[in-house]
Design a protein around this motif. Sequence first.
Motif, short mmCIF file in Angstrom:
data_model
loop_
_atom_site.label_atom_id
_atom_site.label_comp_id
_atom_site.label_asym_id
_atom_site.label_seq_id
_atom_site.Cartn_x
_atom_site.Cartn_y
_atom_site.Cartn_z
N GLN A 92 0.83 -1.20 0.00
CA GLN A 92 0.00 0.00 0.00
C GLN A 92 0.87 1.26 0.00
O GLN A 92 0.55 2.25 -0.66
CB GLN A 92 -0.88 -0.01 1.26
CG GLN A 92 -2.13 0.83 1.12
CD GLN A 92 -2.98 0.73 2.39
OE1 GLN A 92 -2.57 1.09 3.48
NE2 GLN A 92 -4.19 0.25 2.24
N LEU A 161 -2.45 25.64 -2.29
CA LEU A 161 -2.22 24.19 -2.32
C LEU A 161 -2.67 23.57 -1.00
O LEU A 161 -2.64 24.23 0.03
CB LEU A 161 -0.71 23.92 -2.50
CG LEU A 161 -0.13 24.30 -3.85
CD1 LEU A 161 1.38 24.38 -3.77
CD2 LEU A 161 -0.54 23.30 -4.92
N PRO A 162 -3.06 22.30 -1.03
CA PRO A 162 -3.42 21.64 0.23
C PRO A 162 -2.19 21.52 1.15
O PRO A 162 -1.09 21.33 0.66
CB PRO A 162 -3.89 20.25 -0.18
CG PRO A 162 -3.82 20.19 -1.66
CD PRO A 162 -3.19 21.41 -2.18
N VAL A 163 -2.43 21.66 2.44
CA VAL A 163 -1.32 21.62 3.39
C VAL A 163 -0.88 20.17 3.64
O VAL A 163 0.26 19.92 3.98
CB VAL A 163 -1.77 22.28 4.72
CG1 VAL A 163 -0.68 22.19 5.76
CG2 VAL A 163 -2.17 23.71 4.47
N GLY A 164 -1.79 19.24 3.47
CA GLY A 164 -1.42 17.85 3.73
C GLY A 164 -2.44 16.91 3.15
O GLY A 164 -3.41 17.33 2.52
N GLY A 165 -2.19 15.63 3.35
CA GLY A 165 -3.12 14.61 2.86
C GLY A 165 -2.68 14.09 1.51
O GLY A 165 -1.91 14.75 0.80
N TRP A 166 -3.13 12.91 1.18
CA TRP A 166 -2.70 12.25 -0.05
C TRP A 166 -3.74 12.41 -1.13
O TRP A 166 -3.43 12.69 -2.29
CB TRP A 166 -2.44 10.78 0.26
CG TRP A 166 -2.03 9.94 -0.91
CD1 TRP A 166 -2.67 8.82 -1.37
CD2 TRP A 166 -0.90 10.13 -1.76
NE1 TRP A 166 -2.00 8.30 -2.43
CE2 TRP A 166 -0.91 9.08 -2.71
CE3 TRP A 166 0.12 11.07 -1.82
CZ2 TRP A 166 0.06 8.95 -3.69
CZ3 TRP A 166 1.08 10.95 -2.81
CH2 TRP A 166 1.04 9.90 -3.73
N ASN A 167 -5.02 12.24 -0.77
CA ASN A 167 -6.12 12.45 -1.71
C ASN A 167 -5.93 11.62 -2.98
O ASN A 167 -6.17 12.10 -4.09
CB ASN A 167 -6.21 13.95 -2.02
CG ASN A 167 -7.55 14.32 -2.63
OD1 ASN A 167 -8.49 13.54 -2.57
ND2 ASN A 167 -7.63 15.51 -3.22
N PRO A 172 -2.38 18.57 -6.87
CA PRO A 172 -2.13 19.63 -5.88
C PRO A 172 -1.51 19.10 -4.59
O PRO A 172 -0.71 19.77 -3.97
CB PRO A 172 -3.52 20.20 -5.60
CG PRO A 172 -4.37 19.75 -6.73
CD PRO A 172 -3.80 18.49 -7.24
N VAL A 175 2.49 18.58 -5.02
CA VAL A 175 3.45 19.65 -5.30
C VAL A 175 4.39 19.92 -4.12
O VAL A 175 5.62 19.80 -4.25
CB VAL A 175 2.71 20.94 -5.70
CG1 VAL A 175 3.71 22.07 -5.91
CG2 VAL A 175 1.90 20.70 -6.96
N ILE A 253 5.02 15.35 8.00
CA ILE A 253 4.60 16.75 7.89
C ILE A 253 3.40 16.88 6.97
O ILE A 253 2.46 17.61 7.25
CB ILE A 253 5.77 17.63 7.43
CG1 ILE A 253 6.79 17.73 8.55
CG2 ILE A 253 5.29 19.01 7.01
CD1 ILE A 253 8.08 18.41 8.19
N GLY A 255 1.40 14.31 6.04
CA GLY A 255 0.39 13.26 6.28
C GLY A 255 0.24 12.32 5.09
O GLY A 255 -0.86 12.06 4.62
N LEU A 256 1.36 11.81 4.57
CA LEU A 256 1.32 10.96 3.38
C LEU A 256 1.51 9.49 3.75
O LEU A 256 2.30 9.18 4.64
CB LEU A 256 2.42 11.39 2.40
CG LEU A 256 2.36 12.86 2.00
CD1 LEU A 256 3.60 13.23 1.21
CD2 LEU A 256 1.11 13.12 1.18
N PRO A 257 0.82 8.60 3.06
CA PRO A 257 0.86 7.18 3.45
C PRO A 257 2.01 6.39 2.83
O PRO A 257 1.82 5.28 2.37
CB PRO A 257 -0.49 6.66 2.94
CG PRO A 257 -0.80 7.52 1.76
CD PRO A 257 -0.19 8.86 2.00
#
Lengths: 308, 532
Positions: A92, A161-167, A172, A175, A253, A255-257
């Motif tokens: 994953q 831009l989004p501050v965090g998260g993978w989405n 965006p 970057v 920082i 929040g990426l998986p």
Amino acid sequence: MLSYIAKRLAMAIPTLLIVITASFFLMRVAPGGPFDGERQLPPEIEANLMAAYHLDEPLPMQYLRYMGNLLQGDFGPSFKYKDFSVTDLIAQGFPVSLELGGLAIALALLLGIPMGVMAALKRNTTVDYLLMGTALGGIAVPNFVIAPLMALFFGVMLGWLPVGGWNGGALPNLVLPVVALAIQQIAYIARMMRASMIEVLGSHFIRTARAKGLNERQVIWRHALRPAMLPVLSYLGPAIAGIITGSVVIEQIFGLPGIGRYFVQGALNRDYTLVMGTVVFYGILIVLMNLIVDLLYSLFDPQIRYDD
Amino acid sequence: MTIFARARLTRTLIGAAGLTLGMPLAAAATLNIGISGDPASLDPARVTGGVWEEDVLRDIFEGLVAIDAQGQIIPGVAKSWETSDDGRTYTFHLREDARWSDGEPVTAEDFVFALRYQVNPKTASNYAHRLYPVVNAQKINAGEAELDTLGVESQDDGNTLVIRLAEPAAYFLKTLVLPFGYPIPEHVVKEKGERWSRPDNIVVNGAFKPVRWVSNAELDTVKNTEFHDADKVTLDGVNYYPIEDKNAGISRFQAGELDILRDFPAARYQWLEQQIPDAVKITPSLGSYYYVFNLRDGSPTADKRVREALSLAIRRDVISEKLLDGAVTASHSLVPPGVSHYTPAAQPGLDDDMDTRLNRARKLMKDAGYGPDKPLNLTLRYNSGDEHQRIAVAVAAMWKPLGVNVEMRNSEANVHYSELMQGDFQVARAAWISSYDDAQNFLQLLSAATNNYGDYQNSEYSQLITQSDRELDSDRRRDMMQRAEAMALADYPLAPIYTYAARNLVKPTVSGWDNNALDMHASRWISLDRNQ
């Protein structure tokens, strides 16, 4: 060439075996166990947990069991992420780390190499000082400083831009982490490229090329660039393996998986199987990347041949 | 088109695609919560006790009893219950309209199955010991009795559940709001085995149902239409984002990506109060931060005079106000003040002014044989962490005037607690955060074998605690516990430092979210007004 590849792969097996064995036993020597925490567990519960993960067996037996499972491609269950096996977690997380790291390396090469070449050609001019000063800044400022600052500026203040998260890996969301990961690599590559370009430009075959009356562009593109790339290439092997197996700082920082955090968290939690899984995976990757880099050498340096 | 606008467009398109796939209406009323970590599992039997795990499980499961927005116990799957006169038998009458998310009825058999599954040694549940008050639970968990001897029974065609306790345990009902009190769908476990709790298999009975889980990135849920109170649930879903870097969490909250951020760092409290005062929610919670003394022979802290002197010399107001920004409150007791129907006892001497305390502390140290020519060399252990380190440095400075030289040792949490459990320390940082509202949960720290790091032994104390567990009259029980706490604190087995605070950031657009000492919040009570 094929026999060379086969030989290298065969040589990798004992290397990996040593890595796996050493990390297996080193991990067990470390103080503290996977079930020590703020809330002490009653003895019955600890015994049940130890039995469930076969930790109550003698260590050599556990080692044999682990190696047996590994041969079947089974990295075992994670102690911490109980709904996932270590294989699941790597499967994953790795595509995420690969995408981030791959993009970061691409960006680093795309910017780092021209920066280095430019600085070498304009050696000791303002352009050189400016480029190398910037590169030095990129090396000196760690990414745990740059990343939150970028998040604050582009995410919170400007809202671009989004501050965090993978989405799901949406552009965006990519970057900021890619840039943050790439900055240090750009700087390293630029400095390495400059040094090696300067060296190559001073060598005899370049002088010969110039003496033949080739224009500067031909000298650089046709004769200097390829040999100057060699140090960067040898740096790239371990660098790529390192960067595509994730960066714990960047992942936390933003929040990426990715799988970077599993190295650190696995070790901190004494999640033996998770640590072993990531170590084995990383080991295989390093061996492969080094092999690929060595094969690429022959493309860049005609003096290197693998077929004899 | 800016990148941001493009992202918005993408999201709209994804939302539209969701509609065609029959998913609930857009993401407009989806609550985004930043939680402190990834749950270890969605299986109630295999969680490891993190607050963030309970946050998620509370939304997707419902136990016999549930909690309201204020953290008070209300009927859950059980619409009513009785306790027998001897306090040993609990009879729960289940609601007829309780359904699993696949439409199957939730019956007493599901609870019987869940309770047996929890204590089954093969499940290796971290929290099986919470069920030890139930008849035969401990024996079964130790592999000494058969599963079906557990004191639970389904009666009346699965409409009534009876739980029998070996001894009365006045706090038992309050603990049933925790994951080990949730039902587990036997029909799904039988079919899917251990993998039943993965998002593609899981069947739940709470207000929300997990649909997607990317480990370490997000866990998405949608409203469970089979939930018996679904009509009153206004959210379309809840997405949980595990965020370990709390400062990054604050940025994400400020950028509007989160509606709620759980547990912001204490050191950012004043800054947040200035920046986003409307969003800061802070209230004392049921957690105690303390220094535990090793009472075993060989440690200088085996001498009560030394322990008393050390505790007296700690300036708790400096720690709570200056070091932690006023985000926590100084503590003089083991049980935090927020516990209902209980008034904590203060450790003797801590209410005096600082000069009196220091004079007494110096005298005690002198009596214990320490002085300028014979300083006390003490090791202080804490688990790695900025806050723990700052407090340790401050406390070492506060002890200096007593002639105490402190050697500080920090280690990562697993090593720290493993050494505490082995008794390998002199003074150490420890903490206890309770997940149910009862003083017993704190007081047992000094009577039970587990978590009693300093090895405090006081038979009178332990007897009082056992008696209070069995006492059914709540006033008499409270008096016993207060007496016990006062007795233990006077022996200085520990130095209380501060009471934890529940620290949350909640957007003004969120309603139905109330501060409560348990810091438990169920999303079924929350609604969102995006237009505000």
